[in-house]
Motif scaffolding. Structure first.
Motif, PDB file in Angstrom:
ATOM      1  N   LEU A  54     -11.460 -19.173  14.529  1.00 48.05           N
ATOM      2  CA  LEU A  54     -12.542 -18.241  14.804  1.00 48.05           C
ATOM      3  C   LEU A  54     -12.109 -16.853  14.381  1.00 48.05           C
ATOM      4  N   VAL A  55     -12.967 -16.171  13.685  1.00 49.53           N
ATOM      5  CA  VAL A  55     -12.677 -14.821  13.231  1.00 49.53           C
ATOM      6  C   VAL A  55     -13.798 -13.917  13.702  1.00 49.53           C
ATOM      7  N   GLY A  56     -13.516 -12.644  13.686  1.00 50.70           N
ATOM      8  CA  GLY A  56     -14.551 -11.690  14.050  1.00 50.70           C
ATOM      9  C   GLY A  56     -14.755 -11.589  15.545  1.00 50.70           C
ATOM     10  N   ASP A  57     -13.670 -11.679  16.321  1.00 48.62           N
ATOM     11  CA  ASP A  57     -13.813 -11.606  17.768  1.00 48.62           C
ATOM     12  C   ASP A  57     -13.992 -10.182  18.258  1.00 48.62           C
ATOM     13  N   ARG A  58     -13.995  -9.215  17.355  1.00 53.14           N
ATOM     14  CA  ARG A  58     -14.260  -7.835  17.734  1.00 53.14           C
ATOM     15  C   ARG A  58     -15.251  -7.246  16.747  1.00 53.14           C
ATOM     16  N   PRO A  59     -15.985  -6.235  17.152  1.00 47.24           N
ATOM     17  CA  PRO A  59     -16.987  -5.669  16.248  1.00 47.24           C
ATOM     18  C   PRO A  59     -16.320  -5.012  15.043  1.00 47.24           C
ATOM     19  N   HIS A  73     -11.345 -19.701  23.168  1.00 49.66           N
ATOM     20  CA  HIS A  73     -10.805 -18.642  22.322  1.00 49.66           C
ATOM     21  C   HIS A  73     -11.185 -17.244  22.822  1.00 49.66           C
ATOM     22  N   GLY A  74     -11.715 -17.155  24.025  1.00 45.12           N
ATOM     23  CA  GLY A  74     -12.026 -15.852  24.614  1.00 45.12           C
ATOM     24  C   GLY A  74     -13.277 -15.199  24.073  1.00 45.12           C
ATOM     25  N   ILE A  75     -14.191 -15.987  23.536  1.00 42.85           N
ATOM     26  CA  ILE A  75     -15.437 -15.438  22.996  1.00 42.85           C
ATOM     27  C   ILE A  75     -16.565 -15.843  23.921  1.00 42.85           C
ATOM     28  N   ARG A  76     -17.377 -14.863  24.301  1.00 42.20           N
ATOM     29  CA  ARG A  76     -18.520 -15.144  25.157  1.00 42.20           C
ATOM     30  C   ARG A  76     -19.684 -15.576  24.287  1.00 42.20           C
ATOM     31  N   PRO A  77     -20.065 -16.839  24.397  1.00 42.10           N
ATOM     32  CA  PRO A  77     -21.186 -17.295  23.565  1.00 42.10           C
ATOM     33  C   PRO A  77     -22.506 -16.728  24.063  1.00 42.10           C
ATOM     34  N   GLU A  78     -23.355 -16.404  23.119  1.00 45.57           N
ATOM     35  CA  GLU A  78     -24.703 -15.971  23.467  1.00 45.57           C
ATOM     36  C   GLU A  78     -25.636 -17.140  23.200  1.00 45.57           C
ATOM     37  N   ILE A  79     -26.266 -17.623  24.238  1.00 46.63           N
ATOM     38  CA  ILE A  79     -27.138 -18.776  24.113  1.00 46.63           C
ATOM     39  C   ILE A  79     -28.563 -18.312  24.351  1.00 46.63           C
ATOM     40  N   HIS A  80     -29.405 -18.591  23.402  1.00 48.80           N
ATOM     41  CA  HIS A  80     -30.813 -18.233  23.495  1.00 48.80           C
ATOM     42  C   HIS A  80     -31.621 -19.520  23.403  1.00 48.80           C
ATOM     43  N   PRO A  81     -32.176 -19.980  24.526  1.00 44.69           N
ATOM     44  CA  PRO A  81     -32.953 -21.220  24.464  1.00 44.69           C
ATOM     45  C   PRO A  81     -34.194 -21.041  23.599  1.00 44.69           C
TER      46      PRO A  81
END
Length: 188
Positions: free
Chosen positions: A24-29, A61-69
């Motif tokens: 996973l890449v891009g864990d920061r803005p 991996h410490g990433i907060r997923p954004e889930i949009h139903p």
């Protein structure tokens, strides 16, 4: 004189650990542009096997997923495609005949000696009489790809076709200035 041979290495000593299958890449803005406003978002496309839960991988991996139903009430059916205009009935052209199955073209009963692309171009024009075909559309329809170059390729092939049709029928392929060509079956 004796030479020392290296000790045999076991297969387990050489074996490297398997490379990670997911990174996973891009864990920061991204960095704020020089004079711009920060807060931009970057999206990544990650392919996972069907049996892997993406939320669990991201959380590990410490990433907060954004889930949009998906709200099915807001989905709209795609607009129907506009109906193609029906061309006017065309009477058969007795002078130029195309046999697509045998890839044979005849003019007044005389078989034409055409190259592969010349045959396809003539067959396409005869199949769509009175229709103006742009040069770039002919390139994509006949050559089958976006040709790198210009419409002069079509011009050269049309000139060869006209020469092979002969003086009595060369006017059947009519030039539409600055646009392209059309086939006119009853041109005299």
């Amino acid at each position: 004189m004796t030479t020392a041979l290296p000790a045999p290495v076991s297969a387990t000593a050489v074996r490297r650990p398997p490379a990670p299958r997911l990174q996973l890449v891009g864990d920061r803005p991204p960095a704020v542009p020089a004079g711009g406003i920060g807060g931009g978002r970057v999206g990544y496309l990650v392919f996972l096997p069907a049996d892997v839960d993406p939320v669990a991988v991201m959380t590990a991996h410490g990433i907060r997923p954004e889930i949009h139903p998906l709200d099915t009430r807001t989905l709209r059916a795609p607009a129907p495609a506009p109906a193609a205009p029906h061309p006017a009935p065309v009477r058969p052209d007795d002078a130029v005949r195309i046999d697509g199955a045998r890839r044979l073209a005849e003019v007044d009963g005389r078989e034409l000696d055409l190259t592969y692309l010349e045959f396809d171009l003539l067959a396409h024009l005869v199949a769509h009489p009175y229709t103006v075909h742009r040069r770039d559309a002919l390139i994509s329809d006949i050559w089958g790809y976006g040709h790198i170059g210009d419409g002069r390729t079509v011009d050269v092939h049309v000139a060869r076709l006209r020469r092979k049709l002969g003086p009595a029928h060369r006017g059947r392929i009519s030039t539409v200035r600055r646009v392209g060509y059309k086939y006119v079956p009853d041109h005299q």
